[in-house]
Design an enzyme around this catalytic site. Sequence first.
Site, PDB file in Angstrom:
ATOM      1  N   CYS A 155       0.842  -1.203   0.000  1.00 51.58           N
ATOM      2  CA  CYS A 155       0.000   0.000   0.000  1.00 51.58           C
ATOM      3  C   CYS A 155       0.877   1.253   0.000  1.00 51.58           C
ATOM      4  O   CYS A 155       2.020   1.238   0.444  1.00 51.58           O
ATOM      5  CB  CYS A 155      -0.948  -0.001   1.200  1.00 51.58           C
ATOM      6  SG  CYS A 155      -0.159   0.229   2.806  1.00 51.58           S
ATOM      7  N   CYS A 158       2.421   2.401   3.400  1.00 47.96           N
ATOM      8  CA  CYS A 158       3.588   1.613   3.850  1.00 47.96           C
ATOM      9  C   CYS A 158       4.836   1.996   3.052  1.00 47.96           C
ATOM     10  O   CYS A 158       5.933   2.085   3.606  1.00 47.96           O
ATOM     11  CB  CYS A 158       3.297   0.117   3.711  1.00 47.96           C
ATOM     12  SG  CYS A 158       2.140  -0.514   4.956  1.00 47.96           S
ATOM     13  N   CYS A 178      13.954  -2.804  -2.496  1.00 47.49           N
ATOM     14  CA  CYS A 178      12.522  -3.090  -2.396  1.00 47.49           C
ATOM     15  C   CYS A 178      12.138  -3.399  -0.947  1.00 47.49           C
ATOM     16  O   CYS A 178      12.921  -3.967  -0.183  1.00 47.49           O
ATOM     17  CB  CYS A 178      12.177  -4.272  -3.300  1.00 47.49           C
ATOM     18  SG  CYS A 178      10.461  -4.823  -3.174  1.00 47.49           S
ATOM     19  N   CYS A 244      38.499  26.865  -4.523  1.00 45.41           N
ATOM     20  CA  CYS A 244      37.047  26.979  -4.606  1.00 45.41           C
ATOM     21  C   CYS A 244      36.648  28.455  -4.647  1.00 45.41           C
ATOM     22  O   CYS A 244      37.448  29.351  -4.383  1.00 45.41           O
ATOM     23  CB  CYS A 244      36.414  26.291  -3.401  1.00 45.41           C
ATOM     24  SG  CYS A 244      34.605  26.325  -3.390  1.00 45.41           S
ATOM     25  N   HIS A 259      49.034  20.122   0.561  1.00 41.91           N
ATOM     26  CA  HIS A 259      50.034  19.585   1.479  1.00 41.91           C
ATOM     27  C   HIS A 259      51.401  19.357   0.849  1.00 41.91           C
ATOM     28  O   HIS A 259      52.187  18.551   1.343  1.00 41.91           O
ATOM     29  CB  HIS A 259      49.533  18.267   2.066  1.00 41.91           C
ATOM     30  CG  HIS A 259      48.983  17.325   1.023  1.00 41.91           C
ATOM     31  ND1 HIS A 259      49.782  16.578   0.196  1.00 41.91           N
ATOM     32  CD2 HIS A 259      47.708  17.044   0.674  1.00 41.91           C
ATOM     33  CE1 HIS A 259      49.026  15.861  -0.607  1.00 41.91           C
ATOM     34  NE2 HIS A 259      47.755  16.131  -0.350  1.00 41.91           N
ATOM     35  N   CYS A 291      53.300 -10.462  29.904  1.00 41.52           N
ATOM     36  CA  CYS A 291      53.245 -11.705  30.658  1.00 41.52           C
ATOM     37  C   CYS A 291      54.048 -12.763  29.903  1.00 41.52           C
ATOM     38  O   CYS A 291      53.862 -12.929  28.689  1.00 41.52           O
ATOM     39  CB  CYS A 291      51.797 -12.147  30.814  1.00 41.52           C
ATOM     40  SG  CYS A 291      51.615 -13.843  31.442  1.00 41.52           S
ATOM     41  N   CYS A 294      51.105 -15.590  28.429  1.00 40.07           N
ATOM     42  CA  CYS A 294      50.055 -15.220  27.458  1.00 40.07           C
ATOM     43  C   CYS A 294      50.365 -13.921  26.736  1.00 40.07           C
ATOM     44  O   CYS A 294      49.612 -13.505  25.854  1.00 40.07           O
ATOM     45  CB  CYS A 294      48.698 -15.121  28.146  1.00 40.07           C
ATOM     46  SG  CYS A 294      48.543 -13.707  29.264  1.00 40.07           S
ATOM     47  N   CYS A 304      55.517  -3.982  44.957  1.00 42.92           N
ATOM     48  CA  CYS A 304      55.748  -5.431  45.010  1.00 42.92           C
ATOM     49  C   CYS A 304      56.105  -5.966  43.635  1.00 42.92           C
ATOM     50  O   CYS A 304      55.476  -5.617  42.627  1.00 42.92           O
ATOM     51  CB  CYS A 304      54.497  -6.117  45.530  1.00 42.92           C
ATOM     52  SG  CYS A 304      54.650  -7.912  45.607  1.00 42.92           S
TER      53      CYS A 304
END
Length: 503
Positions: A155, A158, A178, A244, A259, A291, A294, A304
């Site tokens: 419709c 929608c 769509c 511009c 630049h 570590c 890991c 400490c």
Amino acid sequence: MFEEDSENEVEDEDEEEEEEEDDFVDMGMDAEASGTHPKHDEEDFPFQVLTADEIVKHMVDCIKEVNTVVQIPATITRILLTHFKWDKEKLMECYFTEDQDKLFSDAHVVSPFRKSFTPAAAAQAASSSEIMCEICFLMIPPTELTGLECGHRFCWQCWREYLTTKIIDEGMGQTISCAAHGCDILVDDQTVMYLVTDPKVKLKYQQLITNSFVECNRLLRWCPRPDCGHVVKAQYYDCKPVKCKCTHIFCFACGENWHDPALCRLLRRWIKKCDDDSETSNWIAANTKECPKCHATIEKDGGCNHMVCKRCKLDFCWVCLGDWEPHGSSWYNCNRFDEEGAKKARDAQEKSRHALQRYLFYCNRYMNHMQSLKFENKLYASVRVKMEEMQHHNMSWIEVQFLKKAVDVLCQCRQTLMYTYVFAFYLHRNNQSIIFEENQKDLENATEQLSEYLERDITSDMLVDIKQKVQDKYRYCESRRKVLLDHVHEGYEKELWEYQDGN
């Protein structure tokens, strides 16, 4: 397609004298983008500055030009051109030499040479008093349903809500598909302008399509100055400066402020390096450890030396990175100096600190010239006042123009110096780089002296003397800037420059 304006006039009222040029302006530099490197500013680079209305007209003209050859609906032509990034030659070559059904399918449009909504389906729809809209699930008369050539019909309400959401909320223009789930057929311009009734939504859609046209076309680029709205159209793609109508000068290839002598790719890397967290990583490498198990990065925040990795729960010693458990044993020598291990750790940290210090060295000077350039731009206001004062002391308008020229040269030198530090950061040190640094130093010293002259309080008693000094100094700055850029450009042409990683 959009309606064309009958007249598109270029606004000239507020243009300064130096902007009153032909449609094509001469100013430029060769680019790495086309396989070459930057060359002199004085070389010709033809371009036009267009308004948004002129861009729409240009887009319509491109579609008409293609349509005279392919002879298909204009809305489908626009989608095909977008698919090929507005490369007209490539589109027409594929259209006549390749499978047309595949071409339309790849562009997400239904071929205009076949209809998916068959007469049988039309007859069935006509015989039904009401049909359910598959979006709102309301029973709707067939006359109030509409859809695309893919055959999906919903419709009008929608469709309007769907398109409004896509355009306003999601900012979609050329890629609205769509409304049917799983259907990738694109909604054409004619359908959108027919179904959408809100003028604001229509205007937004036109802006999105126009912006897409510019963004997809490598011969067009929006002026990056906020709220400008003009587009630069070049005859060919290159890394050259364009001006511009708003007076902003930028690189046509990348859209950044002009630049030279830094290449576009080096500037992109530099901007990313300045913006992201790469230097935070350098600090972490210089002040933290990993570590042993890991390799998680850990920063010590207390006295400490007993460390517990939060990721793998390994207990280890901060000092030697060994397991913590044997540290209480008499045989374990944590206090014994490991020559090789310490040398490696020291080298890694020193390299990291050196990399950080080197970056900060170039970044500080880059930022300093950037800040100075902002201050120098403010000089125009004070110089204008001084020029008016000079005219009250029997000096003509032409005679006082040396002050404006001096500020122009000063800003050019500041901008060039700013980007020399980007160039130098990635430059591998050799004999040519030493010559470059000497030229850079000469230009920097001359620029600072010119800046001092212009910031003085110029009185009528010293007009003649200061005029000669300012003119001599800005001419010297111009010559030193030319020497520096000529040397860099010669290095590009002869491939004398070598680059290091620099991240």
